[in-house]
Design a protein around this motif. Structure first.
Motif, PDB file in Angstrom:
ATOM      1  N   GLU A 166       0.842  -1.202   0.000  1.00 58.97           N
ATOM      2  CA  GLU A 166       0.000   0.000   0.000  1.00 58.97           C
ATOM      3  C   GLU A 166       0.877   1.253   0.000  1.00 58.97           C
ATOM      4  OE1 GLU A 166      -2.626  -0.067   3.328  1.00 58.97           O
ATOM      5  OE2 GLU A 166      -3.450   1.929   2.965  1.00 58.97           O
ATOM      6  N   ASP A 184      -5.287   2.837  -1.566  1.00 54.08           N
ATOM      7  CA  ASP A 184      -6.148   3.427  -0.536  1.00 54.08           C
ATOM      8  C   ASP A 184      -6.608   4.771  -1.070  1.00 54.08           C
ATOM      9  OD1 ASP A 184      -6.935   5.080   1.713  1.00 54.08           O
ATOM     10  OD2 ASP A 184      -6.082   3.562   3.033  1.00 54.08           O
ATOM     11  N   ASP A 210      -8.321  -0.033  -0.500  1.00 50.32           N
ATOM     12  CA  ASP A 210      -8.766   0.397   0.818  1.00 50.32           C
ATOM     13  C   ASP A 210      -9.696   1.571   0.553  1.00 50.32           C
ATOM     14  OD1 ASP A 210      -7.294  -1.404   2.282  1.00 50.32           O
ATOM     15  OD2 ASP A 210      -6.045   0.074   3.293  1.00 50.32           O
ATOM     16  N   ASP A 242     -11.157   0.783   4.620  1.00 52.62           N
ATOM     17  CA  ASP A 242     -10.177   1.142   5.647  1.00 52.62           C
ATOM     18  C   ASP A 242     -10.669   2.455   6.246  1.00 52.62           C
ATOM     19  OD1 ASP A 242      -8.091   1.641   7.300  1.00 52.62           O
ATOM     20  OD2 ASP A 242      -6.593   1.986   5.739  1.00 52.62           O
TER      21      ASP A 242
HETATM   22 MN    MN Z   1      -5.210   1.865   4.130  1.00 49.21          MN
END
Ligand code: MN
Ligand code: AOS
Length: 561
Positions: free
Chosen positions: A352, A387, A414, A459
């Protein structure tokens, strides 16, 4: 829920295919679903995933969503076979190949699209002619484009698609979700265990009554989201926050509650040793400690049955000159290689990226390009996690989605939303249009559905709102935008793009975005035995009241336990 039917009055030449227009009322909303005469109400609008209705929508001459083949993402397995050479070959081939993977046929919408409203089959290949069930092969498409002047073909195709766009019945078709019902069935969104614990900002963490005290209670709460939405069949764990003595027991507990354990997230940001970094640290001892932590995570994955190890690193520096940027990148590559070697054949390493925070001068994995460079060096089972809160303001995230799908390296999302930085707010809350644009590229790029390896995860942190309803709202937001993305008339869009018709192309996209899919989704849920309004159903269930009363004593879970 009430249901009544009448025959829609349509002056269409396909009288034999007149449709029943089934009007259903859910929660005070009346909406329509197209049902074929052949079904004669033996099937409800969404009954059992029967999509014959969708096929006949095509017969009405309306350009058909399912006809379009998304650009295919390269699955992990495909990459294993083809490797980087396959990527190069694929990248050179940017022709749209209708029918390549049979998806359109499987959904049942392709066959009769070729019959335009003027009775002509339309351009062969560009608009499929169902009577011949023609699905041009890649070779066909390539040789056509090489040998033939496609101007007339494109014009015919465009006119047909544009004509359908201009038709007055388009709105009715857009709000009918029957034809995308089976695609909606494919949606699965993983929930983060930490969303159910207390969280806050660096200024204050507000505790809430009923918050779980351990991973077992977190999973019970996550299962509530799935029970009311059918959208969230797995839960991601964070180690060490969700460390338990017996992972087999945790897994069995999850299954008893109707969910599975999902992605394992490592944590190299809450230990004093990691003040100056972890996998990129200049001290070999600390790097080894971080690598060992990932080995523990991989062992846990074996017990939990998890596919993905997700790595987000807080590594970076605060001041220019603080450390050697290139040296850190090389050390990171070396550490990741050691972790990757331990990953099982059915498992993946997902890296990530994040442009800043907690480091403020530089971050060692700040962007998709760096993440891509690192995972590409590792191998086929190393992927990138995107993300949505990890980009500078104004970044075109959907472009990154497209590019990672094109490169076969989009491993997971995410999802969350942000106004300023990594706000971790409810996905779709801050910028619904951005979420739509992202999902359009996901669908377009083959990143959605049962045959895609791209994992959808949340997330998020619910600092001030109730956590379980916050998660329910989140997955519903993703579902709503996915439905809109699936409604985009790709055939018409392709035609408008090829014709250079800027406003029609943009209008086709906006038409899907502005479609209110909520009534249609309520009916879809009802057809699947789910509550039409999951938020209301959860509130009525009394679960929140019950956990607030019963979870007394013990230490509430939070960002750190
Ligand atoms: Mn994340
Ligand atoms: C941190 O900013 C990242 O979004 C990570 O995904 C992290 O592991 C997660 O947010 C839990 O802290």
């Amino acid at each position: 829920m009430q249901s009544r039917a009448h025959i829609a009055q349509r002056g269409d030449e396909h009288a034999a295919h007149a449709l029943f227009f089934e009007e259903v009322e859910v929660g005070g909303f009346a909406f329509g679903s197209l049902v074929t005469v052949a079904q004669q109400h033996r099937e409800p609008a969404f009954g059992g995933g029967v999509l014959g209705a969708a096929r006949d929508v095509g017969e009405e001459g309306v350009a058909c969503v399912e006809h379009h083949e998304p650009h295919r993402t390269r699955s992990t397995r495909a990459q294993l076979a083809g490797g980087i050479v396959a990527h190069v070959a694929e990248l050179a081939d940017r022709v749209v190949h209708p029918g390549d993977d049979g998806r359109g046929d499987a959904i049942g919408a392709v066959e009769h699209v070729g019959d335009r409203s003027d009775g002509h089959p339309g351009a062969d290949g560009d608009v499929a002619d169902g009577d011949r069930h023609r699905s041009p092969s890649r070779t066909d498409a390539r040789s056509r484009s090489a040998d033939i002047d496609l101007t007339a073909v494109r014009a015919a195709s465009y006119c047909s698609a544009n004509e359908s766009f201009q038709r007055g019945d388009r709105r009715a078709v857009m709000t009918d979700l029957t034809r995308i019902a089976s695609r909606l069935d494919e949606q699965a969104i993983e929930l983060p265990s930490w969303a159910f614990g207390n969280s806050g900002t660096r200024f204050k963490v507000f505790s809430q009554p009923g918050v779980p005290r351990d991973p077992f209670e977190k999973i019970a709460d996550a299962a509530q989201v799935h029970a009311h939405t059918g959208l969230a069949p797995s839960v991601a764990l964070h180690i060490p926050w969700d460390r338990v003595d017996d992972y087999a027991r945790l897994r069995a507990h999850a299954r008893e509650h109707g969910v599975e354990l999902g992605t394992i997230n490592s944590n190299t940001f809450q230990d004093d040793d990691y003040k100056l970094g972890s996998l990129a640290h200049s001290d070999a001892r600390i790097r080894q400690k971080a690598i060992d932590h990932h080995y523990e995570c991989i062992d846990i994955m074996g017990e939990t049955g998890s596919r993905d190890l997700k790595i987000w690193l807080a590594d970076g520096t605060n001041y220019p000159g603080q450390d050697d940027l290139r040296g850190r990148q090389d050390r990171l590559a070396d550490s990741l290689q050691k972790i990757y070697e331990r990953i099982g054949p059915e498992q993946r390493l997902v890296l990530e990226y994040k442009f800043f925070e907690p480091a403020f001068y530089h971050t060692d994995v700040p962007d998709w390009g760096t993440a891509y460079a690192q995972v590409a060096e590792l191998g086929e089972r190393a992927m990138v996690c995107l993300d949505t809160g990890h980009h500078a303001p104004g970044t075109n995230i959907e472009f990154i989605v497209m590019q990672l799908l094109r490169l076969g390296k989009l491993g997971s999302f995410d999802f969350n939303s942000r106004f300023y930085a990594d706000d971790d707010l409810i996905v779709g809350a801050a910028d619904p249009f951005q979420l739509f644009r992202i999902l359009v590229e996901v669908v377009r790029g083959g990143g959605y559905g049962a045959d895609s390896d791209v994992a959808f995860m949340l997330d998020q942190c619910h600092n001030i709102e109730d956590k379980i309803p916050g998660q329910i709202r989140s997955v519903l937001n993703v579902q709503e935008m996915t439905a809109r993305a699936l409604l985009v008339d790709q055939a018409a869009l392709d035609a408008a793009q090829r014709a250079g018709d800027v406003l029609t192309a943009n209008g086709i996209l906006m038409d899907a975005f502005y479609t209110d899919v909520r009534p249609g989704l309520a009916a879809y849920r009802a057809s699947r035995g789910l509550p039409t309004d999951p938020m209301a159903a959860y509130a009525a269930s009394g679960y929140g009241v019950e956990i607030a009363a019963s979870r007394v004593g013990g230490a509430q879970a939070g960002w750190g336990a």
